[in-house]
Design an enzyme around this catalytic site. Structure first.
Site, short mmCIF file in Angstrom:
data_model
loop_
_atom_site.label_atom_id
_atom_site.label_comp_id
_atom_site.label_asym_id
_atom_site.label_seq_id
_atom_site.Cartn_x
_atom_site.Cartn_y
_atom_site.Cartn_z
CE1 TYR B 160 -3.59 2.64 0.97
CE2 TYR B 160 -2.03 3.41 2.63
CZ TYR B 160 -3.42 3.60 1.93
OH TYR B 160 -3.92 4.56 2.07
CE LYS B 164 -3.52 6.08 -1.27
NZ LYS B 164 -4.61 6.64 -2.01
#
Lengths: 455, 254
Positions: B160, B164
């Site tokens: 994640y 990002k």
């Protein structure tokens, strides 16, 4: 061909900035070509003294009227003069005053152009006697997207009056013929009175405004209780010729260049509740309690803020909003409610300007209507400010009043429909002279002035 | 058109049903937002939000269904969203994201690919499509939801965080590419937000809520800041944490 550049501009309040092309056309023909080829909307711009977004169009093209400087001559017997749209009231006064003429209506700054004065249908301290700017315009030449037209109160009156207060949306004003006011000196006789609360100020204005050509009150919105809306009322008339004797000549009494200048944005928050309360207090105490027959130079009386160039920068990067509304005479209580609302919400506000308007003209969009008008300077920053102003919109709308487009930067489209009930007449003129919707500004988009919602 | 307080009237929201997107849209509608297009995967959830926004006075709320797990759907999502809005967008909010289960991702090529598709590839592709539209309209604000996880990847959610990180870096380059066009980009880096995406996790330090992040976004719209932190405090915390020696960083809880 006019030179074109891309630039970011904002209104005088230094809020929502817009990036667009800026062109400075020099002739009607150039303007016609620009309107013909424009892709993303066109709006004229003068000296950028509107507070919000009427003279910008993000992604589109701003037409500066700076090169439209045709001037006069002034007819000595009638006071009539034909001026290019880009001539400023400052330019005009520096020529007119030595000839014994004054501009029939002036706002609080000389830095507005004839085009802007018409597009906002500006008013001054003499509205109760002389009405707004358009009342003194005899005719004008306008480049609309469908061509150059000459309009007057008798020739296409619908277009003439839609252009008054039409915020530039009917087309680009090329020139206008206006009737100047004959004056006998460059001085003004001034009576100043100080009043302990709003009721006293308003009572004094009702009682005596008719005796003066010019009248305005400055009220303190930071006070509450028994001193709520305390104020200083200044009223005056052009002084007779004998007053000028022994004083500086008319040339010396004409507007001067600013003595001070604010060179950069001050830190946001410099103007806060403390500093503004202190300023309002000092200013109130400094005013004479009751002074009759004072003599002031025209520039001091009409344009005190022009003494400090770029004063808007004092409000810092976040900028400020102006809020000016008018309510009918029988709704005068709205003025008190508005000041109470600001005072209780702890939103700081500089001295507010209170004034009575006389009869309206025929324009569907012009701001002045008979009654009381209050103008407020409010620094952006207090979290409560947007909601408080929305509440004031409601209050004003329900009272049958309206908010001034030249000052607005945050109203909602729904309020406009309520406040300007003749907007459909305006839209039908726009649909006639600009069927393709070429003329558009950020103000027009934000408030859906064209009525298309995807303007 | 945005007003003096930076508040938009029209918006397209990608990832419309995320908690942060919903909270932001509700706050904007309470101000000046009146025409919205919601883009998302779950038609039912989008429909519920559409109804709620209509009830609170929004004049137009349109829905576009698109799945961020399919990168080829990005151009179509942009076309459909702008067509549904039918006018220039004052604001585009990119709120698509997938936290995933890192333990399950650790050894899965397929799941890791999906993490990068949803968190990086699809949003970046959409932003590229939006860029052209916004430049053509000549104005507009782009808000991209990143995360403090993008500052430095961690054991607990590195797929994640890295995803990002890619989007965050892309958005900063996008901001630079838009200088002088009238279009601006703002990147939002929330700390630990208690949402449906994180409901199964223990609350991290400086935990915040979707509403609080929305407030930061709504206020931030009026500023020129390119990067916004929510809560503001995590900016300073991560300014220090990012320089911790790896051995210490690895041992941090959460």
């Amino acid at each position: 061909m006019a030179e074109e550049q891309r630039a970011t501009v904002a209104g005088w309040g230094n809020t929502a900035r817009a990036n667009q092309h800026i062109v400075t056309p020099t002739s009607a023909q150039e303007i016609e070509e620009l309107l013909h080829h424009a892709k993303h909307g066109v709006i004229p711009r003068g000296l950028g003294r509107s507070y919000g977004d009427p003279a910008q169009v993000a992604g589109g093209t701003v037409l500066s009227n700076a090169a439209l400087q045709e001037f006069g001559p002034i007819d000595r017997t009638t006071g009539l003069v034909t001026l290019g749209s880009g001539v400023s009231i400052d330019n005009l006064l520096s020529v007119a005053i030595p000839h014994g003429f004054f501009v029939p209506v002036t706002p609080g700054t000389r830095q507005v152009t004839i085009g802007g004065a018409i597009a906002s249908d500006i008013h001054g301290k003499n509205h109760h006697v002389d009405g707004s700017f358009m009342n003194h315009v005899q005719s004008l030449d306008l480049v609309t997207p469908t061509g150059l037209v000459h309009v007057s109160p008798t020739k296409d009156p619908d277009l003439f009056w839609a252009t008054a207060g039409g915020m530039g949306l009917t087309g680009v004003i090329l020139r206008a013929t206006i009737k100047l006011l004959k004056i006998d000196s460059a001085y003004v006789t001034v009576d100043t009175t100080r009043h302990q609360n709003l009721d006293e100020v308003m009572a004094a204005m009702i009682e005596g405004d008719h005796r003066y050509r010019y009248s305005v009150a400055w009220v303190d919105c930071m006070t509450s209780g028994a001193r709520l809306g305390r104020g200083v009322l200044t009223r005056g008339d052009h002084a007779p010729a004998d007053v000028a004797q022994g004083r500086a000549s008319a040339e010396d009494a004409i507007p001067t260049k600013p003595r001070l200048s604010i060179p950069f944005d001050a830190p946001s928050g410099l103007l806060n509740r403390l500093s503004i309360t202190a300023f309002n207090e000092a200013w109130f105490r400094r005013a004479p309690k009751n002074k009759v027959g004072g003599i002031e130079r025209i520039s001091t009386f009409f344009h005190p803020l022009d003494g400090v160039a770029n004063w808007n920068r004092l409000y810092g990067q976040r900028g400020f909003v102006q809020y000016q509304f008018v309510v009918p005479d029988d709704q005068a209580d709205t003025i008190r409610l508005a000041i109470e609302r600001l005072s209780s919400s702890k939103v700081p506000s500089f001295l507010a300007v209170l004034k009575r308007f006389g009869p309206a003209n025929l324009s569907p969009m012009s701001f002045p209507t008979p009654g009381w008008t209050l103008a407020l300077d409010l620094p952006v920053g207090p979290p409560a400010l947007p909601a408080v102003l929305d509440e004031l919109d409601q209050l004003v709308g329900q009272a049958g009043g309206r908010v001034y487009f030249a000052k607005d930067s945050r109203m909602s489209p729904a309020s406009v429909a309520q406040m300007y009930p003749r907007i459909e007449a305006f839209r039908s003129v726009l649909n006639r002279v600009d069927p393709d919707g070429v003329m558009v500004s950020d103000l027009a988009r934000r408030l859906n002035l064209r009525g298309t919602s995807n303007a | 058109m945005r007003d003096a307080f930076g508040q938009p009237q029209s918006a397209i929201v990608f990832g419309g049903t995320s908690d942060i997107a919903q909270a932001t849209v509700r706050q904007l509608v309470a101000k000046r937002l009146d025409r919205v297009v919601l883009v998302g995967r779950n038609a039912t959830a989008l429909g519920e939000l559409q109804q709620a926004l209509t009830n609170s006075g929004c004049s137009t709320v349109e829905i576009v269904v698109s799945d961020a797990a399919d990168p080829h759907s990005a151009p179509r999502a942009v076309d459909d969203a702008f067509a549904a809005l039918g006018q220039p967008a004052d604001l585009v909010l990119m709120a698509v994201g997938l936290l995933g289960d890192q333990r399950a991702n650790d050894d899965s090529a397929e799941r890791t690919a999906e993490m990068f598709t949803v968190n990086t590839t699809w949003p970046a592709a959409v932003l590229a499509g939006v860029r052209g539209r916004m430049v053509a309209q000549g104005y507009g604000q782009l808000v991209v939801l990143s995360s403090v996880a993008a500052i430095r990847t961690r054991r607990a959610n590195y797929a994640y965080g890295a995803g990002k990180m890619g989007l965050d870096g892309y958005a900063r380059g996008l901001a630079a590419s838009l200088a002088g066009t009238g279009v601006t980009v703002q990147i939002v880096r929330p700390g630990f937000v208690t949402t449906k995406m994180t409901a199964h996790l223990d609350k991290g330090p400086f935990a915040t809520t979707a509403d609080a992040v929305a407030t930061v976004i709504v206020k931030g719209l009026a500023t020129k800041s390119t990067v916004l932190y929510a809560p503001g405090m995590v900016k300073f915390v991560f300014a220090i944490l990012r320089h911790l020696p790896e051995a210490l960083w690895r041992r941090l809880p959460g």
